[in-house]
Motif scaffolding. Sequence first.
Motif, PDB file in Angstrom:
ATOM      1  N   PHE A   1     -13.694  -2.960 -13.214  1.00 14.96           N
ATOM      2  CA  PHE A   1     -12.514  -2.114 -13.065  1.00 14.96           C
ATOM      3  C   PHE A   1     -12.701  -1.123 -11.919  1.00 14.96           C
ATOM      4  O   PHE A   1     -11.754  -0.844 -11.167  1.00 14.96           O
ATOM      5  N   SER A   2     -13.911  -0.607 -11.761  1.00 11.13           N
ATOM      6  CA  SER A   2     -14.185   0.307 -10.646  1.00 11.13           C
ATOM      7  C   SER A   2     -14.055  -0.410  -9.306  1.00 11.13           C
ATOM      8  O   SER A   2     -13.469   0.117  -8.365  1.00 11.13           O
ATOM      9  N   LEU A   3     -14.596  -1.631  -9.229  1.00 14.67           N
ATOM     10  CA  LEU A   3     -14.482  -2.412  -7.994  1.00 14.67           C
ATOM     11  C   LEU A   3     -13.034  -2.769  -7.698  1.00 14.67           C
ATOM     12  O   LEU A   3     -12.599  -2.736  -6.540  1.00 14.67           O
ATOM     13  N   TRP A   4     -12.287  -3.110  -8.741  1.00 14.98           N
ATOM     14  CA  TRP A   4     -10.868  -3.433  -8.551  1.00 14.98           C
ATOM     15  C   TRP A   4     -10.118  -2.227  -7.991  1.00 14.98           C
ATOM     16  O   TRP A   4      -9.283  -2.366  -7.097  1.00 14.98           O
ATOM     17  N   HIS A   5     -10.410  -1.051  -8.503  1.00 15.94           N
ATOM     18  CA  HIS A   5      -9.716   0.149  -8.052  1.00 15.94           C
ATOM     19  C   HIS A   5      -9.993   0.415  -6.576  1.00 15.94           C
ATOM     20  O   HIS A   5      -9.090   0.822  -5.833  1.00 15.94           O
ATOM     21  N   VAL A   6     -11.231   0.178  -6.138  1.00 13.11           N
ATOM     22  CA  VAL A   6     -11.569   0.364  -4.730  1.00 13.11           C
ATOM     23  C   VAL A   6     -10.766  -0.579  -3.848  1.00 13.11           C
ATOM     24  O   VAL A   6     -10.316  -0.215  -2.756  1.00 13.11           O
ATOM     25  N   ALA A   7     -10.553  -1.813  -4.301  1.00 14.56           N
ATOM     26  CA  ALA A   7      -9.800  -2.789  -3.512  1.00 14.56           C
ATOM     27  C   ALA A   7      -8.299  -2.563  -3.601  1.00 14.56           C
ATOM     28  O   ALA A   7      -7.563  -2.851  -2.657  1.00 14.56           O
ATOM     29  N   HIS A   8      -7.819  -2.053  -4.739  1.00 11.31           N
ATOM     30  CA  HIS A   8      -6.377  -1.925  -4.971  1.00 11.31           C
ATOM     31  C   HIS A   8      -5.751  -0.823  -4.113  1.00 11.31           C
ATOM     32  O   HIS A   8      -4.620  -0.978  -3.634  1.00 11.31           O
ATOM     33  N   VAL A   9      -6.463   0.270  -3.917  1.00  7.69           N
ATOM     34  CA  VAL A   9      -5.899   1.406  -3.175  1.00  7.69           C
ATOM     35  C   VAL A   9      -5.547   1.040  -1.735  1.00  7.69           C
ATOM     36  O   VAL A   9      -4.448   1.364  -1.266  1.00  7.69           O
ATOM     37  N   PRO A  10      -6.428   0.352  -0.968  1.00  9.41           N
ATOM     38  CA  PRO A  10      -6.015  -0.047   0.394  1.00  9.41           C
ATOM     39  C   PRO A  10      -4.801  -0.965   0.412  1.00  9.41           C
ATOM     40  O   PRO A  10      -3.993  -0.904   1.341  1.00  9.41           O
ATOM     41  N   PHE A  11      -4.660  -1.817  -0.617  1.00 10.42           N
ATOM     42  CA  PHE A  11      -3.482  -2.674  -0.686  1.00 10.42           C
ATOM     43  C   PHE A  11      -2.204  -1.844  -0.798  1.00 10.42           C
ATOM     44  O   PHE A  11      -1.169  -2.175  -0.213  1.00 10.42           O
ATOM     45  N   ILE A  12      -2.287  -0.738  -1.555  1.00  7.23           N
ATOM     46  CA  ILE A  12      -1.117   0.133  -1.711  1.00  7.23           C
ATOM     47  C   ILE A  12      -0.759   0.774  -0.375  1.00  7.23           C
ATOM     48  O   ILE A  12       0.426   0.838   0.001  1.00  7.23           O
ATOM     49  N   TYR A  13      -1.773   1.260   0.357  1.00  7.57           N
ATOM     50  CA  TYR A  13      -1.504   1.850   1.667  1.00  7.57           C
ATOM     51  C   TYR A  13      -0.868   0.822   2.608  1.00  7.57           C
ATOM     52  O   TYR A  13       0.069   1.135   3.352  1.00  7.57           O
ATOM     53  N   LEU A  14      -1.374  -0.400   2.571  1.00  3.70           N
ATOM     54  CA  LEU A  14      -0.805  -1.461   3.399  1.00  3.70           C
ATOM     55  C   LEU A  14       0.655  -1.699   3.047  1.00  3.70           C
ATOM     56  O   LEU A  14       1.510  -1.855   3.935  1.00  3.70           O
ATOM     57  N   LEU A  15       0.966  -1.697   1.751  1.00  8.61           N
ATOM     58  CA  LEU A  15       2.349  -1.898   1.316  1.00  8.61           C
ATOM     59  C   LEU A  15       3.247  -0.760   1.785  1.00  8.61           C
ATOM     60  O   LEU A  15       4.363  -0.996   2.261  1.00  8.61           O
ATOM     61  N   VAL A  16       2.782   0.475   1.653  1.00  9.50           N
ATOM     62  CA  VAL A  16       3.599   1.629   2.049  1.00  9.50           C
ATOM     63  C   VAL A  16       3.902   1.574   3.547  1.00  9.50           C
ATOM     64  O   VAL A  16       5.061   1.712   3.971  1.00  9.50           O
ATOM     65  N   PHE A  17       2.881   1.354   4.359  1.00 11.53           N
ATOM     66  CA  PHE A  17       3.086   1.340   5.808  1.00 11.53           C
ATOM     67  C   PHE A  17       3.957   0.165   6.244  1.00 11.53           C
ATOM     68  O   PHE A  17       4.851   0.309   7.086  1.00 11.53           O
ATOM     69  N   SER A  18       3.717  -1.015   5.689  1.00  9.34           N
ATOM     70  CA  SER A  18       4.517  -2.179   6.063  1.00  9.34           C
ATOM     71  C   SER A  18       5.950  -2.031   5.569  1.00  9.34           C
ATOM     72  O   SER A  18       6.898  -2.455   6.248  1.00  9.34           O
ATOM     73  N   GLY A  19       6.132  -1.421   4.396  1.00  5.95           N
ATOM     74  CA  GLY A  19       7.488  -1.192   3.891  1.00  5.95           C
ATOM     75  C   GLY A  19       8.258  -0.218   4.763  1.00  5.95           C
ATOM     76  O   GLY A  19       9.444  -0.438   5.060  1.00  5.95           O
ATOM     77  N   ILE A  20       7.591   0.858   5.197  1.00 11.32           N
ATOM     78  CA  ILE A  20       8.247   1.829   6.085  1.00 11.32           C
ATOM     79  C   ILE A  20       8.619   1.160   7.410  1.00 11.32           C
ATOM     80  O   ILE A  20       9.722   1.336   7.928  1.00 11.32           O
ATOM     81  N   ALA A  21       7.693   0.359   7.957  1.00 11.55           N
ATOM     82  CA  ALA A  21       7.967  -0.334   9.218  1.00 11.55           C
ATOM     83  C   ALA A  21       9.146  -1.285   9.074  1.00 11.55           C
ATOM     84  O   ALA A  21       9.995  -1.398   9.973  1.00 11.55           O
ATOM     85  N   HIS A  22       9.232  -1.963   7.943  1.00  4.21           N
ATOM     86  CA  HIS A  22      10.341  -2.895   7.705  1.00  4.21           C
ATOM     87  C   HIS A  22      11.670  -2.156   7.630  1.00  4.21           C
ATOM     88  O   HIS A  22      12.671  -2.579   8.231  1.00  4.21           O
ATOM     89  N   VAL A  23      11.706  -1.031   6.894  1.00  2.00           N
ATOM     90  CA  VAL A  23      12.950  -0.258   6.751  1.00  2.00           C
ATOM     91  C   VAL A  23      13.389   0.290   8.115  1.00  2.00           C
ATOM     92  O   VAL A  23      14.572   0.232   8.468  1.00  2.00           O
ATOM     93  N   VAL A  24      12.439   0.835   8.872  1.00  2.00           N
ATOM     94  CA  VAL A  24      12.775   1.364  10.188  1.00  2.00           C
ATOM     95  C   VAL A  24      13.301   0.271  11.105  1.00  2.00           C
ATOM     96  O   VAL A  24      14.318   0.437  11.806  1.00  2.00           O
ATOM     97  N   ALA A  25      12.643  -0.893  11.113  1.00  2.00           N
ATOM     98  CA  ALA A  25      13.065  -1.994  11.970  1.00  2.00           C
ATOM     99  C   ALA A  25      14.450  -2.495  11.594  1.00  2.00           C
ATOM    100  O   ALA A  25      15.283  -2.800  12.464  1.00  2.00           O
ATOM    101  N   VAL A  26      14.739  -2.560  10.297  1.00  2.00           N
ATOM    102  CA  VAL A  26      16.050  -3.041   9.850  1.00  2.00           C
ATOM    103  C   VAL A  26      17.160  -2.092  10.302  1.00  2.00           C
ATOM    104  O   VAL A  26      18.225  -2.535  10.764  1.00  2.00           O
ATOM    105  N   HIS A  27      16.935  -0.794  10.201  1.00  2.00           N
ATOM    106  CA  HIS A  27      17.989   0.169  10.544  1.00  2.00           C
ATOM    107  C   HIS A  27      18.121   0.382  12.051  1.00  2.00           C
ATOM    108  O   HIS A  27      19.186   0.785  12.524  1.00  2.00           O
ATOM    109  N   LEU A  28      17.054   0.130  12.802  1.00  2.00           N
ATOM    110  CA  LEU A  28      17.126   0.329  14.248  1.00  2.00           C
ATOM    111  C   LEU A  28      17.652  -0.897  14.975  1.00  2.00           C
ATOM    112  O   LEU A  28      18.361  -0.783  15.976  1.00  2.00           O
ATOM    113  N   TYR A  29      17.271  -2.081  14.453  1.00  2.00           N
ATOM    114  CA  TYR A  29      17.591  -3.288  15.195  1.00  2.00           C
ATOM    115  C   TYR A  29      18.538  -4.220  14.436  1.00  2.00           C
ATOM    116  O   TYR A  29      18.941  -5.243  14.939  1.00  2.00           O
TER     117      TYR A  29
END
Length: 275
Positions: free
Chosen positions: A247-275
């Motif tokens: 569970f500790s190892l999973w938590h270490v791996a899960h947090v970067p996935f969340i950051y990746l999702l947040v950044f990619s989601g923001i980029a997608h929303v910005v791209a959709v509204h700009l272009y």
Amino acid sequence: MWRVSVALLALLVLGMAWLVAFGDLFKPGSDLGYNLGLAGGLMMLSLLLYPLRKRVRALDRLGRMDSWFRYHMFMGMGGPLLILFHSTFRTGSMNGSIALYAMLLVALSGMVGRFVYRHIHNGLYGRALTLSELEAEFKARQESIGSVFSLQPDIEKRLKEFHQLAFAELHSTPRRFWRFMTLRHKGKKLSRSVRHDAKKILAAEAKKQNWPYAQLMLNYSLAKRHIDDYIYAIIRLAQLSSWVKLFSLWHVAHVPFIYLLVFSGIAHVVAVHLY
């Protein structure tokens, strides 16, 4: 009824997914598609409230942790589902594809975390188990299984051999990993074998003493429960520390996935509204 309801709901969702994927009912950029994506994105964003509730003491008054965990579980399933419907189960632009795959990665990681979480907590939303609690439980199982040992000497020997196997000191990492992966299967196999022998012995005793059928089934049910509980207690006690590490190892791996999702989601929303 609960299982039937879940199965019917799953069939309904699958049917709707088929219609959306192949029926060309709407486009991701249409009003319906856009609102589905907006709702799913907000639900995924609200998942960050759960870790905030755990770590910020000022939020202690905002409900119990088990209620927040239920919310986290519901949003973690509902959000990705709405976004999949928003995408009509297709990948389009590069930024949209990255955001979609990042979301699926987080959802899959969450399912793995839920599976591991279940082995170190009491129930779905329970508190964490402790080693002392499992040791006390195992001691109680040892005391209750004495009546099963009296049925046949070989039963006690086989159960004690399984106990030694579960707690034997292994210095090889591959061997420890293999034991961890196979211990539950071996426990189920042993349980079926011991229950089978106990049933034959009890049947012979019932015939000898002319027991009523109800008494035979009662004695067998008690023996079956003691055998299963004893073996399960051994498995839980032997594997607790390994599940905690996982569970500790999973938590270490899960947090970067969340950051990746947040950044990619923001980029997608910005791209959709700009272009």
